[in-house]
Write an enzyme that holds these catalytic residues in place. Structure first.
Site, short mmCIF file in Angstrom:
data_model
loop_
_atom_site.label_atom_id
_atom_site.label_comp_id
_atom_site.label_asym_id
_atom_site.label_seq_id
_atom_site.Cartn_x
_atom_site.Cartn_y
_atom_site.Cartn_z
N CYS A 51 0.10 3.00 -4.51
CA CYS A 51 -0.55 1.02 -3.84
C CYS A 51 -1.22 0.86 -4.79
O CYS A 51 -1.73 0.62 -5.54
CB CYS A 51 -2.13 2.30 -2.81
SG CYS A 51 -2.84 1.10 -2.46
N CYS A 54 -5.26 0.07 -4.86
CA CYS A 54 -5.85 0.96 -5.21
C CYS A 54 -5.40 2.20 -6.10
O CYS A 54 -6.92 2.77 -7.24
CB CYS A 54 -6.71 1.76 -4.25
SG CYS A 54 -6.01 2.55 -3.27
N CYS A 100 -2.47 2.72 2.73
CA CYS A 100 -3.44 3.39 2.83
C CYS A 100 -4.79 3.89 3.17
O CYS A 100 -5.35 3.12 2.69
CB CYS A 100 -3.58 2.72 0.75
SG CYS A 100 -4.53 3.73 -0.24
N CYS A 123 8.60 2.93 6.72
CA CYS A 123 8.98 1.88 6.21
C CYS A 123 8.25 1.19 5.99
O CYS A 123 7.30 0.59 6.41
CB CYS A 123 10.15 0.77 7.78
SG CYS A 123 10.76 -0.46 7.26
#
Length: 135
Positions: A51, A54, A100, A123
């Site tokens: 991510c 983070c 996330c 996706c």
């Protein structure tokens, strides 16, 4: 499922942390254009996709497949607990949005038209990913 996260950031913190496209896609729940150069759709190396908000590991190249959609697609997340989902009503029909679970950054959508063994197609917008190749 509701959007719950462990890290919260102000809008100003997100703007300082992310480039404009990652902010638009990740914070404002946007979608990058299909086949955008550099969105990792064509990345073939082994590694982990983290991510951008983070650093949490979310997607593995082992679960990646060519969907023909123009976005990186995976048949499962690296860890189901790393991804949260919610219902998205922005289109004519409801879709399952994914984000996330650590920081809430919008990742993309999951569809039920993927390959075995899960039958899922996650996706994902490459604009919200950082790729770290395997050593």
């Amino acid at each position: 499922m509701t959007k719950t996260t462990r890290i919260t950031r102000s809008d100003a913190e997100w703007r300082a942390r992310l480039d404009p496209e990652a902010y638009r896609v990740g914070v404002k729940d946007g979608t990058e254009r299909a086949f955008t150069p550099g969105n990792f759709q064509e990345e073939k190396r082994a590694g982990i996709y983290h991510c951008k908000g983070c650093g949490t590991p979310l997607w593995s190249s082992e679960h990646k497949f060519e969907s023909g959609t123009g976005w990186p697609s995976y048949w499962q997340p690296i860890d189901p607990a790393a991804i949260g989902t919610s219902t998205d009503f922005k289109m004519i029909y409801p879709r399952t949005e994914c984000h996330c679970a650590t920081c809430g950054l919008h990742q993309g959508h999951v569809f039920r038209d993927g390959p075995p063994p899960t039958g899922e197609r996650w996706c994902i917008n490459g604009a919200v990913l950082d790729f770290r190749p395997s050593e």
